[in-house]
Scaffold this motif. Structure first.
Motif, PDB file in Angstrom:
ATOM      1  N   SER A 565       0.831  -1.199   0.000  1.00  0.00           N
ATOM      2  CA  SER A 565       0.000   0.000   0.000  1.00  0.00           C
ATOM      3  C   SER A 565       0.870   1.255   0.000  1.00  0.00           C
ATOM      4  O   SER A 565       0.609   2.209  -0.745  1.00  0.00           O
ATOM      5  CB  SER A 565      -0.917  -0.008   1.226  1.00  0.00           C
ATOM      6  N   ALA A 566       1.907   1.241   0.821  1.00  0.00           N
ATOM      7  CA  ALA A 566       2.789   2.407   0.903  1.00  0.00           C
ATOM      8  C   ALA A 566       3.500   2.636  -0.420  1.00  0.00           C
ATOM      9  O   ALA A 566       3.648   3.782  -0.884  1.00  0.00           O
ATOM     10  CB  ALA A 566       3.786   2.225   2.027  1.00  0.00           C
ATOM     11  N   MET A 567       3.971   1.547  -1.039  1.00  0.00           N
ATOM     12  CA  MET A 567       4.730   1.699  -2.262  1.00  0.00           C
ATOM     13  C   MET A 567       3.858   2.131  -3.444  1.00  0.00           C
ATOM     14  O   MET A 567       4.360   2.662  -4.429  1.00  0.00           O
ATOM     15  CB  MET A 567       5.457   0.401  -2.590  1.00  0.00           C
ATOM     16  N   GLU A 568       2.559   1.904  -3.348  1.00  0.00           N
ATOM     17  CA  GLU A 568       1.676   2.435  -4.383  1.00  0.00           C
ATOM     18  C   GLU A 568       1.676   3.950  -4.360  1.00  0.00           C
ATOM     19  O   GLU A 568       1.470   4.606  -5.381  1.00  0.00           O
ATOM     20  CB  GLU A 568       0.251   1.924  -4.159  1.00  0.00           C
ATOM     21  N   GLY A 569       1.903   4.503  -3.166  1.00  0.00           N
ATOM     22  CA  GLY A 569       2.016   5.951  -3.042  1.00  0.00           C
ATOM     23  C   GLY A 569       0.722   6.699  -3.253  1.00  0.00           C
ATOM     24  O   GLY A 569       0.737   7.872  -3.631  1.00  0.00           O
ATOM     25  N   THR A 570      -0.430   6.060  -2.988  1.00  0.00           N
ATOM     26  CA  THR A 570      -1.717   6.702  -3.267  1.00  0.00           C
ATOM     27  C   THR A 570      -2.435   7.194  -2.029  1.00  0.00           C
ATOM     28  O   THR A 570      -3.200   8.151  -2.107  1.00  0.00           O
ATOM     29  CB  THR A 570      -2.642   5.724  -4.014  1.00  0.00           C
ATOM     30  N   SER A 571      -2.219   6.555  -0.883  1.00  0.00           N
ATOM     31  CA  SER A 571      -2.966   6.947   0.300  1.00  0.00           C
ATOM     32  C   SER A 571      -2.132   6.766   1.546  1.00  0.00           C
ATOM     33  O   SER A 571      -2.016   5.657   2.067  1.00  0.00           O
ATOM     34  CB  SER A 571      -4.264   6.121   0.414  1.00  0.00           C
ATOM     35  N   ALA A 572      -1.588   7.887   2.030  1.00  0.00           N
ATOM     36  CA  ALA A 572      -0.821   7.817   3.270  1.00  0.00           C
ATOM     37  C   ALA A 572      -1.722   7.452   4.439  1.00  0.00           C
ATOM     38  O   ALA A 572      -1.303   6.720   5.351  1.00  0.00           O
ATOM     39  CB  ALA A 572      -0.141   9.160   3.530  1.00  0.00           C
ATOM     40  N   GLU A 573      -2.963   7.930   4.415  1.00  0.00           N
ATOM     41  CA  GLU A 573      -3.887   7.635   5.512  1.00  0.00           C
ATOM     42  C   GLU A 573      -4.151   6.137   5.611  1.00  0.00           C
ATOM     43  O   GLU A 573      -4.147   5.562   6.709  1.00  0.00           O
ATOM     44  CB  GLU A 573      -5.203   8.387   5.310  1.00  0.00           C
ATOM     45  N   ARG A 574      -4.375   5.494   4.479  1.00  0.00           N
ATOM     46  CA  ARG A 574      -4.631   4.050   4.492  1.00  0.00           C
ATOM     47  C   ARG A 574      -3.398   3.299   4.984  1.00  0.00           C
ATOM     48  O   ARG A 574      -3.500   2.350   5.765  1.00  0.00           O
ATOM     49  CB  ARG A 574      -4.996   3.593   3.078  1.00  0.00           C
ATOM     50  N   THR A 575      -2.230   3.729   4.550  1.00  0.00           N
ATOM     51  CA  THR A 575      -0.989   3.088   4.980  1.00  0.00           C
ATOM     52  C   THR A 575      -0.823   3.169   6.488  1.00  0.00           C
ATOM     53  O   THR A 575      -0.499   2.184   7.151  1.00  0.00           O
ATOM     54  CB  THR A 575       0.207   3.746   4.287  1.00  0.00           C
ATOM     55  N   VAL A 576      -1.032   4.326   7.044  1.00  0.00           N
ATOM     56  CA  VAL A 576      -0.868   4.511   8.484  1.00  0.00           C
ATOM     57  C   VAL A 576      -1.872   3.657   9.241  1.00  0.00           C
ATOM     58  O   VAL A 576      -1.525   3.013  10.258  1.00  0.00           O
ATOM     59  CB  VAL A 576      -1.020   5.998   8.849  1.00  0.00           C
ATOM     60  N   ARG A 577      -3.102   3.638   8.766  1.00  0.00           N
ATOM     61  CA  ARG A 577      -4.129   2.840   9.451  1.00  0.00           C
ATOM     62  C   ARG A 577      -3.748   1.364   9.457  1.00  0.00           C
ATOM     63  O   ARG A 577      -3.846   0.677  10.485  1.00  0.00           O
ATOM     64  CB  ARG A 577      -5.479   3.051   8.757  1.00  0.00           C
ATOM     65  N   GLN A 578      -3.295   0.841   8.328  1.00  0.00           N
ATOM     66  CA  GLN A 578      -2.902  -0.567   8.244  1.00  0.00           C
ATOM     67  C   GLN A 578      -1.713  -0.865   9.162  1.00  0.00           C
ATOM     68  O   GLN A 578      -1.708  -1.860   9.892  1.00  0.00           O
ATOM     69  CB  GLN A 578      -2.531  -0.922   6.804  1.00  0.00           C
ATOM     70  N   GLY A 786       0.877  13.159  -0.593  1.00  0.00           N
ATOM     71  CA  GLY A 786       0.289  14.234   0.173  1.00  0.00           C
ATOM     72  C   GLY A 786       0.835  14.525   1.550  1.00  0.00           C
ATOM     73  O   GLY A 786       0.262  15.351   2.263  1.00  0.00           O
ATOM     74  N   THR A 787       1.923  13.900   1.968  1.00  0.00           N
ATOM     75  CA  THR A 787       2.493  14.223   3.280  1.00  0.00           C
ATOM     76  C   THR A 787       3.303  15.515   3.172  1.00  0.00           C
ATOM     77  O   THR A 787       3.735  15.897   2.077  1.00  0.00           O
ATOM     78  CB  THR A 787       3.410  13.096   3.773  1.00  0.00           C
ATOM     79  N   PRO A 788       3.542  16.202   4.317  1.00  0.00           N
ATOM     80  CA  PRO A 788       4.341  17.440   4.248  1.00  0.00           C
ATOM     81  C   PRO A 788       5.705  17.238   3.602  1.00  0.00           C
ATOM     82  O   PRO A 788       6.158  18.085   2.813  1.00  0.00           O
ATOM     83  CB  PRO A 788       4.471  17.836   5.717  1.00  0.00           C
ATOM     84  N   ARG A 789       6.352  16.094   3.900  1.00  0.00           N
ATOM     85  CA  ARG A 789       7.665  15.863   3.298  1.00  0.00           C
ATOM     86  C   ARG A 789       7.539  15.734   1.781  1.00  0.00           C
ATOM     87  O   ARG A 789       8.330  16.309   1.024  1.00  0.00           O
ATOM     88  CB  ARG A 789       8.313  14.611   3.870  1.00  0.00           C
ATOM     89  N   ALA A 790       6.559  14.946   1.313  1.00  0.00           N
ATOM     90  CA  ALA A 790       6.395  14.746  -0.124  1.00  0.00           C
ATOM     91  C   ALA A 790       6.071  16.053  -0.824  1.00  0.00           C
ATOM     92  O   ALA A 790       6.669  16.398  -1.859  1.00  0.00           O
ATOM     93  CB  ALA A 790       5.291  13.718  -0.372  1.00  0.00           C
ATOM     94  N   LEU A 791       5.127  16.810  -0.261  1.00  0.00           N
ATOM     95  CA  LEU A 791       4.760  18.084  -0.881  1.00  0.00           C
ATOM     96  C   LEU A 791       5.932  19.054  -0.871  1.00  0.00           C
ATOM     97  O   LEU A 791       6.135  19.816  -1.832  1.00  0.00           O
ATOM     98  CB  LEU A 791       3.564  18.681  -0.142  1.00  0.00           C
ATOM     99  N   GLY A 792       6.712  19.024   0.200  1.00  0.00           N
ATOM    100  CA  GLY A 792       7.876  19.899   0.267  1.00  0.00           C
ATOM    101  C   GLY A 792       8.925  19.540  -0.763  1.00  0.00           C
ATOM    102  O   GLY A 792       9.516  20.434  -1.404  1.00  0.00           O
ATOM    103  N   LEU A 793       9.164  18.227  -0.952  1.00  0.00           N
ATOM    104  CA  LEU A 793      10.130  17.801  -1.964  1.00  0.00           C
ATOM    105  C   LEU A 793       9.650  18.179  -3.359  1.00  0.00           C
ATOM    106  O   LEU A 793      10.449  18.585  -4.225  1.00  0.00           O
ATOM    107  CB  LEU A 793      10.355  16.289  -1.868  1.00  0.00           C
ATOM    108  N   GLY A 794       8.341  18.048  -3.606  1.00  0.00           N
ATOM    109  CA  GLY A 794       7.809  18.428  -4.907  1.00  0.00           C
ATOM    110  C   GLY A 794       8.000  19.904  -5.190  1.00  0.00           C
ATOM    111  O   GLY A 794       8.434  20.303  -6.281  1.00  0.00           O
TER     112      GLY A 794
END
Length: 967
Positions: A565-578, A786-794
């Motif tokens: 799920s994490a490597m798909e990179g689509t939903s940080a919320e789902r990853t954290v929940r799992q 969509g995490t702060p780190r990802a958005l910041g790197l972008g």
């Protein structure tokens, strides 16, 4: 070889071995001075090895040392830790002593499985792996050395079991500056039980060899003068030496026989020499048996089979009353066949002669009866099985049961080689037994995994029942991981899972559901290891419902699904929940895979504290169980995560400790993560040359086929080349990394942000137009995650490659995002780029503000290369700042920092060494260096100095306080 002979006719004082005794003594004196050593004493049977060892152990030097002296025997050659028990047995250590004996303090308690059975014959609840027991025995030896120098003498080492030899090798590789001497005596004509292990020991750089040769004529003359009261003729001496080949035992026996026959030591006695001959021992045994009643021969043969044993048991095997046994022993002792100090034969040459006299068929039957006898009187299965191994032919059914029990005992001792030795005989007798295949494969998985894989494949072919196939397939998959055969494991597991799902249907019974989940989790673990299988397993599990996480298999599966799920990179919320569900306490023990995978995915989603807590749990498990491979893997993973958080000193400490631990391990050359992690940190510390050197040592075969290590490796190499001024190679490596990640389907922008690194290089080389596709790709991935780190790197990547006010605006956005993330080093980089852009735009004041912030933040992170670059730009913008020199604490290496922090927290040197899997001497060396670098004179000063420099505890890195402050 004697100055005089004792009652047994064996040497008492040495003749002709003065130089060898001097060499042994000099090694003992060196050990007393703290210079460890190994002496390998070799020669044919009867050459005088045992007598030389006795004289050595009686020397004044050895009287000042703790001496452990053991002898290996053919009957126990295959047992697990038989050689260790021969050495440590006289100490009488048992599990009852674990809390009271100073020898068993700390990690030394892990040695107990090798030393003695558990109370009441109980075995540990789970099998011991080899490393914890080796680690425990090492610390037992170290504890002994706190009482004084130690000498370990193992006679007849050619019969020593493999695991005991592996421990001696393990000990010697960690023996620098220890007051230790190891002496191994072996026959040159005997085939060793474990030739590879013995060869590894002999190849040690501290090894010295003493090869005993035949006695000279002068030595033989001296022996003759001690036995004959008459003058000895030179011709008589020459003939004795020639017939006996200068062998001391044969010479001594021959001279005694000649004197008993009334021969004279002159030319007239030469005729008698030919009659007695060089086979004097065998002839004297035959002659004795002819002169004595048959029960004397039977007792001698029983002793030869059983060794040193109670008279009633010797009598039971020989079918002779116990009283007659004692009478026979006395007769045999008078005939110099039994040792004067114990109820065993005087020499193995004598034992061989007695056994040869019995005949092969009779001896085979006697071995079988001996095994039955030992079983009937309740001896441990390993002891019984050692006799069974010497019985030719197919083992009887009861013998196979004993062999299986012995294998289980050996496994519980952490002696897989011994377990395999027993189980091979079972498999020979039961070639179609699935259980025999699986059990033997389990014993071989740690030492001979390729052979284990073949056995498991055969077991699958022999198994028709799907429920029985499933755990075998899982065992196969886990074994395949160790030898880079994951694709084969995936094919096998996939076929088994297809069949299970078809047969059991969509709603199986709870027990079957857990079995299916176990296979699924193993398939995911195997399939995610290499790029060749990743797509297959991802497609297979794309629509699978999340398991509840109520069982170990469910938790493991959930952790692996979290990775996908994490490597798909689509939903940080789902990853954290799992990931949190996989880690949430529920009374289910978590395996190391579950902890590692969950921590990894949480870190990608900026959930730093939960990720680090999971890694700490994994590290504690490794320390408590001496699971050093898992410990090193976790330590390396944490180092990479800490680097991503900008906690460079802590990352350096973890990575350097991991490298140091693996440098002592035989499997260390096959592990890549410690070197990659350390190289990654060194680049930011301003040491790219060292980083390149480390990465050049990575030689893992097929590295480009692996999912995780390969991309970390490429990123580290690219950053090292860029730091060394080779932008062209750096870009090529980064683009290769991107292509490889695309091949795997991994789309998480924070796993390996190669695109942001490439944008940095394009911008620095004024090639921003070429970066468009790369930047667009990365920023789209960042937006989805969509995490702060990802958005910041972008935003940072776009800002670095965009000119004018638009670029400044994007860099300002990057600073805002990254300041809200745990990625402090990336935040410092964004401040640097924004300051540089403002300087280029003519805004010197704004430039100075952000460049100063960059320098301060980078310095606090330990990213010294960036800090110095920011300072240079700041000065160019008209600002002022002192040189970036770092605190005295920055002079410490990573391992020195970790050792110093633990010491400051109150841990003793021994405790630190045990927790970090290094030697006490290593800890002492690091502390000495720490004191010198920090200008300290005593341990008590460490805490205040480290606290003043804001050095966190290794278990509570610098990012914790920062993260909590943001929370």
């Amino acid at each position: 070889m004697l100055d005089r002979a004792n009652d047994s006719g064996l040497p008492s004082l040495l003749v002709g071995r003065t130089s060898e005794l001097t060499v042994l003594t000099s090694h003992a004196e060196a050990a007393c001075a703290g210079r460890s050593g190994l002496v390998v004493l070799s020669g044919p049977a009867g050459i005088g090895k045992t007598s030389l060892l006795r004289a050595f152990l009686d020397s004044d030097t050895c009287r000042k040392m703790t001496v452990l002296h053991g002898t290996c025997g053919q009957v126990v050659a295959g047992s697990g830790y038989g050689g260790v028990r021969a050495l440590f047995g006289p100490l009488g250590l048992t599990a009852d002593d674990a809390h009271d004996s100073p020898l068993l303090q700390g990690s030394a308690r892990r040695a107990l499985p090798a030393l003695a059975p558990r109370p009441g014959g109980e075995e540990p609840p789970s099998p011991a792996t080899a490393y914890p027991v080796l680690h425990g025995l090492y610390w037992l030896a170290v504890n002994l050395m706190t009482q004084g120098p130690l000498v370990l003498v193992l006679d007849d080492a050619h019969w020593c079991d493999e695991r005991s030899l592996r421990w001696i090798d393990f000990l010697l590789r960690r023996a620098d500056h220890l007051p230790l001497l190891v002496v191994l005596a072996q026959r040159t004509e005997a085939e060793p039980v474990a030739p590879a292990a013995l060869a590894d020991i002999v190849a040690q750089p501290r090894s010295s060899a003493i090869r005993l040769g035949p006695l000279t004529d002068a030595d033989v003359a001296e022996l003759a003068r001690q036995i004959f009261p008459l003058p000895v003729a030179p011709s008589f001496v020459e003939r004795v030496a020639a017939v006996c080949g200068g062998n001391p035992l044969t010479v001594t026996r021959l001279l005694h026989e000649l004197r008993a026959k009334g021969a004279r030591p002159d030319d007239t006695g030469i005729r008698e020499i030919a009659e007695v001959g060089q086979y004097v021992v065998a002839q004297s045994v035959h002659a004795l048996f002819e002169r004595q009643p048959g029960w004397v021969r039977d007792v001698a043969t029983a002793i030869a089979v059983l060794g040193e044993e109670d008279p009633e048991h010797i009598g039971a095997l020989a079918a002779v009353p116990a009283a007659r046994v004692e009478e026979a022993v006395a007769l045999l002792r008078d005939a110099e066949m039994v040792a004067p100090d114990r109820p065993d034969l005087a020499h193995d040459v004598v034992r061989s002669a007695v056994l040869d006299a019995a005949g092969a068929d009779a001896l085979a039957g006697l071995r079988g009866r001996a095994a039955q006898l030992l079983s009937d009187i309740g001896r441990p299965a390993e002891e019984v099985a050692n006799q069974v191994l010497l019985v030719p032919g197919t083992p009887q059914p009861w013998m196979r049961w004993v062999l299986r029990e012995a294998a289980a005992q050996a496994t519980n001792r952490g002696a897989p080689e011994a377990a395999a030795r027993y189980l091979r005989r079972v498999l020979e007798a039961e070639p179609d037994s699935v259980a025999a295949h699986v059990q033997l494969a389990g014993a071989l998985a740690e030492t001979h995994p390729v052979e284990a894989i073949g056995l498991l494949k055969d077991a699958l072919d022999l198994t028709a029942d799907l429920r029985a196939k499933a755990p075998i397939a899982v065992q196969l998959a886990m074994t395949c991981l160790t030898v880079q055969q994951s694709p084969a494991a995936v094919r096998t597991l996939g076929g088994v899972l297809d069949a299970l799902e078809t047969e059991l249907g969509p709603d199986p019974e709870p027990r079957d559901r857990e079995l299916v989940t176990l296979v699924r989790s193993a398939l995911l673990i195997s399939g995610c290891d290499e790029k060749a299988t990743l797509t297959t397993v991802r497609e297979r599990f794309a629509q699978l419902a999340e398991p509840a996480g109520d069982t170990p298999a469910q938790r493991q599966l959930l952790a692996m699904m979290t990775v996908l799920s994490a490597m798909e990179g689509t939903s940080a919320e789902r990853t954290v929940r799992q990931a949190r569900r996989a880690l949430h306490p529920s009374g289910v023990a978590l395996g190391n895979w579950s902890l590692l995978f969950s921590a990894f995915t949480l870190s990608l989603a900026d959930e730093v504290e939960d990720a680090m807590e999971a890694l700490d749990r994994s590290l504690r498990y490794g320390q408590e169980n001496a699971a050093v491979w898992s410990y090193v893997l976790t330590l390396s993973t944490r180092a990479l995560m800490l680097h991503g958080l900008g906690a460079m000193p802590d990352a350096l400490a973890d990575a350097q400790t991991a490298v140091e631990i693996t440098s002592h391990e035989r499997w260390g050359s096959h592990m890549t993560m410690p070197q990659i992690a350390l190289a990654t940190v060194l680049i930011d510390r301003g040491e790219p040359e060292r980083a390149e050197e480390l990465l050049g040592q990575v030689t893992r075969p097929n590295l480009d086929g692996f999912v995780m290590e390969y991309h970390w490796y490429l990123m580290a190499r690219a950053r090292a080349r860029w730091a060394l001024g080779d932008g062209r190679t750096a870009l090529r490596l980064l683009l290769d990394c991107g292509s490889s990640l695309e091949e795997t389907g991994f789309a998480n922008p924070c796993f390996i942000p190669w695109w942001a690194e490439a944008a940095w290089i394009y911008a620095a080389e004024k090639r921003a137009d070429e970066a468009r596709d790369v930047v667009d790709h990365g920023t789209e991935l960042a937006r989805r995650w969509g995490t702060p780190r990802a958005l910041g790197l972008g935003a940072l990547a776009r800002g670095m490659t965009t000119r004018g006010e638009t670029g400044v605006g994007l860099l300002t956005e990057a600073v805002a995002h990254l300041s809200a993330s745990p990625a402090r080093a990336e935040h410092a980089r964004a401040e640097f780029m924004l300051g540089t852009a403002l300087l280029d735009a003519g805004d010197s004041r704004g430039a100075r503000e952000h460049l100063r912030a960059s320098a301060d933040l980078a310095q606090s992170c330990g990213a010294l290369a960036l800090a110095k670059a920011a300072r240079r730009r700041l000065v160019a913008a008209g600002g002022r700042m002192r040189e970036i020199t770092g605190s005295p604490v920055d002079l410490l290496t990573g391992t020195e920092r970790k050792v110093a922090t633990l010491a400051a927290a109150g841990a003793g040197n021994r405790e630190i060494a045990q927790s970090l899997f290094v030697t006490v001497r290593t800890v002492e060396t690091h502390l000495t260096s720490v004191y010198r670098k920090l200008g300290l004179t005593q341990r008590a000063e460490l805490a205040s100095v480290l606290r003043a420099q804001s050095v966190p505890h290794p278990q509570a890195p610098a990012w914790v306080s920062a993260a909590r402050g943001r929370g």
